[in-house]
Design a protein around this motif. Structure first.
Motif, PDB file in Angstrom:
ATOM      1  N   PHE A 876       0.659  -1.241  -0.057  1.00 55.80           N
ATOM      2  CA  PHE A 876       0.024  -0.088   0.093  1.00 55.80           C
ATOM      3  C   PHE A 876       0.998   1.145  -0.126  1.00 55.80           C
ATOM      4  O   PHE A 876       0.525   2.386  -0.220  1.00 55.80           O
ATOM      5  CB  PHE A 876      -0.884  -0.202   1.340  1.00 55.80           C
ATOM      6  CG  PHE A 876      -1.828   1.119   1.273  1.00 55.80           C
ATOM      7  CD1 PHE A 876      -2.874   1.305   0.307  1.00 55.80           C
ATOM      8  CD2 PHE A 876      -2.077   2.120   2.348  1.00 55.80           C
ATOM      9  CE1 PHE A 876      -3.862   2.134   0.072  1.00 55.80           C
ATOM     10  CE2 PHE A 876      -2.966   2.870   2.293  1.00 55.80           C
ATOM     11  CZ  PHE A 876      -3.698   3.306   1.299  1.00 55.80           C
ATOM     12  N   ASN A 877       2.219   1.232   0.341  1.00 57.97           N
ATOM     13  CA  ASN A 877       2.960   2.231   0.415  1.00 57.97           C
ATOM     14  C   ASN A 877       3.620   2.398  -1.061  1.00 57.97           C
ATOM     15  O   ASN A 877       4.892   2.479  -0.975  1.00 57.97           O
ATOM     16  CB  ASN A 877       4.159   2.036   1.442  1.00 57.97           C
ATOM     17  CG  ASN A 877       4.910   3.012   1.522  1.00 57.97           C
ATOM     18  OD1 ASN A 877       4.729   4.254   1.418  1.00 57.97           O
ATOM     19  ND2 ASN A 877       6.326   3.061   2.171  1.00 57.97           N
ATOM     20  N   ASN A 878       2.762   2.813  -1.812  1.00 60.17           N
ATOM     21  CA  ASN A 878       3.144   3.225  -3.235  1.00 60.17           C
ATOM     22  C   ASN A 878       3.367   4.470  -3.617  1.00 60.17           C
ATOM     23  O   ASN A 878       3.394   4.738  -4.705  1.00 60.17           O
ATOM     24  CB  ASN A 878       1.824   2.587  -4.004  1.00 60.17           C
ATOM     25  CG  ASN A 878       0.769   3.199  -3.733  1.00 60.17           C
ATOM     26  OD1 ASN A 878       0.538   4.157  -2.981  1.00 60.17           O
ATOM     27  ND2 ASN A 878      -0.392   2.939  -4.333  1.00 60.17           N
ATOM     28  N   GLY A 879       3.430   5.468  -2.665  1.00 57.63           N
ATOM     29  CA  GLY A 879       3.792   6.717  -2.939  1.00 57.63           C
ATOM     30  C   GLY A 879       2.592   7.692  -2.765  1.00 57.63           C
ATOM     31  O   GLY A 879       2.824   8.822  -2.587  1.00 57.63           O
ATOM     32  N   MET A 880       1.747   7.134  -2.781  1.00 58.38           N
ATOM     33  CA  MET A 880       0.482   8.259  -2.428  1.00 58.38           C
ATOM     34  C   MET A 880       0.134   8.077  -1.098  1.00 58.38           C
ATOM     35  O   MET A 880      -0.064   7.250  -0.495  1.00 58.38           O
ATOM     36  CB  MET A 880      -1.020   7.428  -3.109  1.00 58.38           C
ATOM     37  CG  MET A 880      -2.063   8.413  -2.847  1.00 58.38           C
ATOM     38  SD  MET A 880      -3.736   7.529  -3.677  1.00 58.38           S
ATOM     39  CE  MET A 880      -3.362   7.737  -5.218  1.00 58.38           C
ATOM     40  N   GLU A 881       0.035   9.369  -0.785  1.00 58.94           N
ATOM     41  CA  GLU A 881      -0.033   9.500   1.102  1.00 58.94           C
ATOM     42  C   GLU A 881      -1.366   8.918   1.549  1.00 58.94           C
ATOM     43  O   GLU A 881      -2.386   9.336   0.820  1.00 58.94           O
ATOM     44  CB  GLU A 881       0.271  10.976   1.437  1.00 58.94           C
ATOM     45  CG  GLU A 881      -0.214  11.239   2.829  1.00 58.94           C
ATOM     46  CD  GLU A 881      -0.414  12.691   3.302  1.00 58.94           C
ATOM     47  OE1 GLU A 881       0.041  12.883   4.297  1.00 58.94           O
ATOM     48  OE2 GLU A 881      -0.559  13.506   2.319  1.00 58.94           O
ATOM     49  N   TYR A 882      -1.611   8.415   2.494  1.00 58.31           N
ATOM     50  CA  TYR A 882      -2.669   8.188   3.171  1.00 58.31           C
ATOM     51  C   TYR A 882      -2.945   9.154   4.261  1.00 58.31           C
ATOM     52  O   TYR A 882      -1.939   8.965   5.398  1.00 58.31           O
ATOM     53  CB  TYR A 882      -3.058   6.749   3.807  1.00 58.31           C
ATOM     54  CG  TYR A 882      -4.289   6.500   4.614  1.00 58.31           C
ATOM     55  CD1 TYR A 882      -5.676   6.608   3.736  1.00 58.31           C
ATOM     56  CD2 TYR A 882      -4.353   6.614   6.062  1.00 58.31           C
ATOM     57  CE1 TYR A 882      -6.743   6.389   4.509  1.00 58.31           C
ATOM     58  CE2 TYR A 882      -5.646   6.386   6.606  1.00 58.31           C
ATOM     59  CZ  TYR A 882      -6.528   6.460   5.835  1.00 58.31           C
ATOM     60  OH  TYR A 882      -7.673   6.322   6.617  1.00 58.31           O
ATOM     61  N   PHE A 883      -3.949  10.150   4.326  1.00 61.37           N
ATOM     62  CA  PHE A 883      -3.989  10.709   5.365  1.00 61.37           C
ATOM     63  C   PHE A 883      -5.644  10.791   5.736  1.00 61.37           C
ATOM     64  O   PHE A 883      -6.391  11.053   5.136  1.00 61.37           O
ATOM     65  CB  PHE A 883      -3.665  12.159   5.293  1.00 61.37           C
ATOM     66  CG  PHE A 883      -3.771  13.245   6.265  1.00 61.37           C
ATOM     67  CD1 PHE A 883      -3.230  13.087   7.560  1.00 61.37           C
ATOM     68  CD2 PHE A 883      -4.756  14.292   5.972  1.00 61.37           C
ATOM     69  CE1 PHE A 883      -3.589  14.246   8.438  1.00 61.37           C
ATOM     70  CE2 PHE A 883      -4.949  15.304   6.938  1.00 61.37           C
ATOM     71  CZ  PHE A 883      -4.461  15.151   8.113  1.00 61.37           C
TER      72      PHE A 883
END
Length: 1016
Positions: A876-883
């Motif tokens: 999931f750590n594909n460069g798109m931030e989760y916030f």
């Protein structure tokens, strides 16, 4: 000691003027002033003037010197105090001497004249009384520590010698008046005099009568001067207040209220002790007793001295009024005026009851909180209930009330504490404290039910008295119980309007345990002529006899009576909302919702409920009815759990921010939460709702697998967002839904109860799992593969369906072999609800790749979580931030930690196992008696009862289920109906659910099923 019978000095005004001029150098226009023992002359001068005192020749020198020393002391310690100031003689002394007739020798004193109107001629307002008390308080505070040999004198006006008045009673001609004084003296000798040696004593003025007090009425009325220290002595401090009260409250509408204001003023300046206020009423009376007996004794000798008799008639009037009062009640008013409890321990009693209210036994067969209640209209002077009761037509009142209850479904009538009732008429309700005022405010709690209704004591008790009161509008059968719970001062409960049979069962000294039968409600013929009801009352003064307990009180003293006779509704378990409703009415809220909210926002029940408070396993509506909540699993630990409330409040008062800043709570909570899960589930993320959690899980699964397609179970429900609606057959297959989307593959519900009859039970898991294999094969046939399989660990909306043993092992293996991940939706069933495990998926012996959580996680606080493996998290750590702005904020984490703490500390998983097993046994007992119960299922506190029209065909009993659900609600229990056919009774009570709660649930279910079946 001054001889009170020795004639006062009788110098001519001219001689007095000459003495004043020769000894003190003061001259002015002379005028006589009244005095009982001395001769006082006013000398008016341009600067105000002086008072020239010629002291009685019988006064010992030490007493004269004492008065001068006292005034000198005040001049140094309280120069701003409005008292006379000494003028030194030509010889530099405060006292001079002169010879009088017959060789008598008199001390002479000159003091300053103080301006002002005598208190006797002023309007006695509460503010003026308080000012008088404050002035005396300042005076006596200034006299602390002052002593002089002349102060230690024997004196008729010393209140400690009030008992000597008995020797003068023969001078009282009227037999009734003499008997009145004897009663005061008997009480003084027996109850008051023994207490006096332990009270504080000092030098006091001792004669603040209404002619010795000067006032200014311009603007706010206030005391401007205190004169004549001729009666000063070393005596009881509280005597100062008593003496001032005795004169200042003469002929007042509310003498005790006036005395309380005066005492409050004194207390503000010079703190009184409780034990001093406790004797104040008696000392006021004894000052008047001294006055009238001395006056009677001297009348023949001093008939020409009007000073002696100036207040005798008002004193007698006040004595007669005081004699009609109950001293304990008067003392309660005085104590309350000074800020003390109306009776010692009163607040501790009400505090104990409030703190232990959940432990009390119900006073009725059904707990009053759970009954549908209405106020009996005794506050309406024109209502049939009031008119018929006042007119002694109790059967007509009863018939009207019974008819009203039948029409409106009322099970319990209420007569609240403090209610003003016009039914209280006649002399028996005349106030003894306030002239011209009636007592119309109810000081008990009335419970109206049928004659013969059984009544039980809420806690252990000893019977104090059992009697029959025959008076019209009386109590009928009357019982007083004393309670002495540990950690609480003793108090009494009064039970009135009882059936007379109580006298054959109870006697003084009998011991009752909590829940024991006390009595039954009496019929009008035996309850004093009222519609059947219980008058229930608390007395925090256990020294009051049952007949002395005040059942009706004055408006102005409700705050006092509230401490002496507090509202008993808490002791009976009746919610405060029964009597105090706020906010909009139910129809008003419904109308406002239609106007301002989405029209498809549903409301439960055809008759909506307005809940205003939650507590533990209960929800309380705006009418004060408590509903046992067996459905709302959001409040996992029970409504308004104090630990969670405190955690939220403390953290909110300290800090709340988002996860872009560092704070301890989020990592601490993540560590605690993941520690409850199997190894491998180690990475957490937080959101605000179960829907957000499931949406995040889908993103994770798709990022990890690179696929999009989903496998779900029929009738599943996973959230409110569009992508979750698309995964929820419960939504997309019903009204408004658009059907199954192409990327969703739907498997059958693995419901063993409705499995084909020829399937061996041990094969249910494999047989149902085969349908998952068919969905995967269907995908493969289209060149597709599953991104994920998502299911509730116990499908809830599908009807509390418990998966066949081994089902998830079979399915997880199939999904993973096809490249998908397995998501366990624990939004409804997690956090120990199943009891045997923290998480319901553990019952299947599997470990998901992703677990989603919501609802119970914060006990009502909006938060949710997703926990996954490190491998899925890495994908999931594909460069798109989760916030998520609010996800994982400090307040939410504090709530979550508190939930975990309580589950572990209070053994709530064990409780779920025990109570859940107990409920299943009880449900199976019902199943043995009712053919409509086709299946009973559950684990811990996640339970279901499936209703069928026929056990063989298993035809769903949908209509019956709805009727039973409504019937249970009408009886005060909240459950739900679920399943594809809406025929499964669904129960998810809070984790604190007790055996008593379980028994109540089963009893209501039993009664409801029986009633519905009887209706056909």
């Amino acid at each position: 000691m001054t001889d009170v019978n020795h004639p006062a000095p009788d110098f001519s005004l001219e001689t007095a003027k000459e003495l004043a001029q020769s000894h003190f150098g003061v001259s002015g226009e002379a005028g006589p002033l009244d005095s009982e023992r001395d001769q006082n002359v006013r000398l008016a001068t341009p600067d105000g003037g002086w008072i020239f005192k010629i002291v009685n020749a019988s006064e010992p020198r030490s007493e004269s010197e004492f008065q001068t020393a006292l005034l000198e002391h005040l001049a140094h310690t309280a120069p701003d105090l409005a008292v006379p100031r000494l003028k030194m003689s030509g010889a530099g002394e405060a006292l001079a001497y002169a010879d009088g007739a017959g060789g008598s020798r008199h001390a002479l004193r000159m003091v300053s004249w103080l301006p002002g109107k005598p208190f006797a001629q002023a309007r006695r307002t509460p503010e003026l009384l308080e000012s008088l008390g404050g002035t005396l308080g300042k005076l006596d505070r200034a006299l602390q520590g002052f002593i002089h040999p002349g102060a230690l004198r024997s004196f008729d006006w010393d209140i400690r010698r009030a008992g000597d008045s008995r020797q003068r009673l023969h001078h009282i001609a009227d037999a009734d008046d003499r008997a009145l004084l004897e009663r005061f003296l008997d009480r003084f000798d027996a109850e008051v005099a023994p207490c006096l040696p332990s009270l504080r004593a000092q030098v006091i003025h001792n004669d603040a009568n209404d002619w010795n007090v000067l006032v200014d009425e311009v603007g706010a009325p206030r005391v401007t001067g205190l004169i004549d220290f001729g009666d000063a002595l070393h005596s009881l401090l509280i005597a100062e207040v008593a003496v001032a009260c005795a004169y200042s409250i003469l002929d007042m509408e509310d003498p005790i209220g006036a005395a309380a204001r005066l005492a409050a003023g004194f207390h503000h300046e010079y703190k009184l002790h409780e034990e001093e206020v406790d004797v104040l009423f008696d000392l006021i009376a004894m000052r008047l007793v001294i006055s009238v007996t001395l006056s009677a004794a001297r009348r023949r000798q001093t008939e020409d001295n009007p000073y002696l008799a100036i207040s005798e008639a008002p004193a007698w009037r006040l004595l007669r009024r005081l004699g009609a009062m109950k001293p304990r009640f008067a003392t309660a008013i005085l104590r309350h005026g000074c800020g003390f409890e109306a009776t010692p321990g009163a607040r501790a009693v009400t505090g104990w009851i409030a703190a232990h209210r959940k432990e009390l036994a119900p006073i009725l067969d059904r707990h009053p909180a759970t009954l549908t209640k209405a106020l009996v209209p005794y506050g309406d002077p024109h209502h049939p209930m009031t008119v018929d009761s006042a007119g002694q037509r109790p059967h007509e009142a009863t018939a009207w009330w019974d008819d009203y209850c039948a029409k409106h479904g009322i099970e319990l009538g209420m007569g609240p504490w403090g209610e003003a009732r016009t039914v209280y008429a006649g002399d028996m309700f005349r106030s003894r404290f306030v002239e011209g005022e009636r007592r119309i405010h109810h000081l008990g709690l009335d419970l109206f039910m049928a004659a013969g209704t059984k009544l039980y004591t809420p806690l252990a008790a000893t019977v104090v008295s059992v009697e029959i009161e025959e008076d019209p509008l009386g109590y009928g059968g009357l019982v007083a119980l004393e309670h002495r719970p540990e950690g609480c001062p003793p108090f009494v409960t009064l039970w009135g309007h009882l059936a007379h049979e109580v006298t054959t069962r109870l006697k003084p000294g009998d011991r009752l345990e909590a829940g024991d039968l006390v009595a039954m409600m009496g019929a009008p013929e035996e309850n004093g002529g009222w519609a059947p009801h219980l008058h229930f009352q608390i007395s925090t003064d256990p020294g009051l006899a049952a007949r002395d307990i005040l059942g009706v009180g004055e408006a102005r003293y409700l705050d006092v009576w509230a401490e002496l006779f507090p509202d008993a509704s808490v002791l009976t378990g009746i919610p405060a909302e029964t009597f105090h409703q706020s906010g909009r009415t139910r129809p008003e809220i419904v109308a406002a919702r239609k106007e301002t909210l989405l029209p498809n926002l549903s409301i439960s029940y055809s008759e909506p409920i307005k809940f205003v408070r939650g507590e533990g396993a209960w929800l309380i509506d705006n009418r004060g009815r408590a509903y046992l909540d067996c459905f709302n699993n959001v409040c996992h630990l029970g409504h308004a759990h104090p630990d969670v409330v405190e955690a939220i409040a403390k953290q909110a008062a300290k800090l709340n921010t988002n996860t872009r800043y560092l704070h301890d709570a989020i990592v601490t909570y993540a560590e605690r939460l993941t520690a409850t899960l199997p190894d491998g589930l180690a990475v957490a993320s937080f959101a605000c709702s179960g829907s957000e959690a499931n949406s995040l899980a889908l993103r994770m699964a798709r990022a990890h697998t690179g696929q999009n397609d989903a496998i779900v179970l029929d009738w599943a429900y996973h959230g409110t967002t569009q992508e979750l609606i698309d995964l929820s057959p419960y939504k997309y297959k019903r009204k408004g839904g658009k059907g199954r989307p192409a990327h969703v593959f739907e498997a059958v519900i693995p419901d063993s109860y409705r499995a084909p009859v020829d399937w061996p039970v041990e094969e249910h898991a494999k047989r149902f799992a085969q349908n998952i294999a068919e969905q995967i094969e269907a995908m493969r046939a289209q060149g597709r593969a599953p991104a994920f399989f998502i299911t509730e660990s116990i499908p809830s909306v599908a009807g509390q369906v418990f998966l066949p043993e081994g089902y998830l092992k079979e399915v997880y293996a199939l999904v993973r072999a096809a490249g998908g991940v397995c998501i366990a939706d624990e939004v409804q069933v997690g956090f120990g609800r199943v009891g045997s495990h923290w998480w319901a998926f553990e019952m299947q012996g599997v470990v998901p790749d992703i677990v989603t959580m919501g609802k119970p996680i914060g006990n009502g606080h909006p938060m949710s979580a997703v926990v996954t493996t490190r491998e899925v998290a890495a994908s999931f750590n594909n460069g798109m931030e989760y916030f998520n702005t609010f996800g994982g904020n400090p307040v939410s984490c504090a709530a979550g930690l508190a939930v975990l703490d309580v589950i572990e500390r209070d053994g709530l998983r064990r409780n779920a196992v025990e109570i859940g097993a107990y409920l299943l046994d009880r449900f199976r007992e019902l199943q043995g008696r009712y053919e409509i119960i086709g299946d009973v299922r559950g684990a811990g506190l996640f339970l279901g009862i499936e209703l069928v029209a026929d056990r063989k065909t298993k035809e769903p009993a949908t209509a019956l289920a709805r009727r039973i659900n409504d019937g249970v609600r009408k009886r005060g229990v909240l459950i739900g109906t679920e399943g594809p056919h809406d025929n499964v009774l669904k129960m998810r009570p809070p984790m604190i659910f007790s055996r008593a709660n379980a028994d109540h649930l089963v009893s209501v279910l039993d009664d409801t099923i029986a009633a519905v079946l009887a209706e056909g």
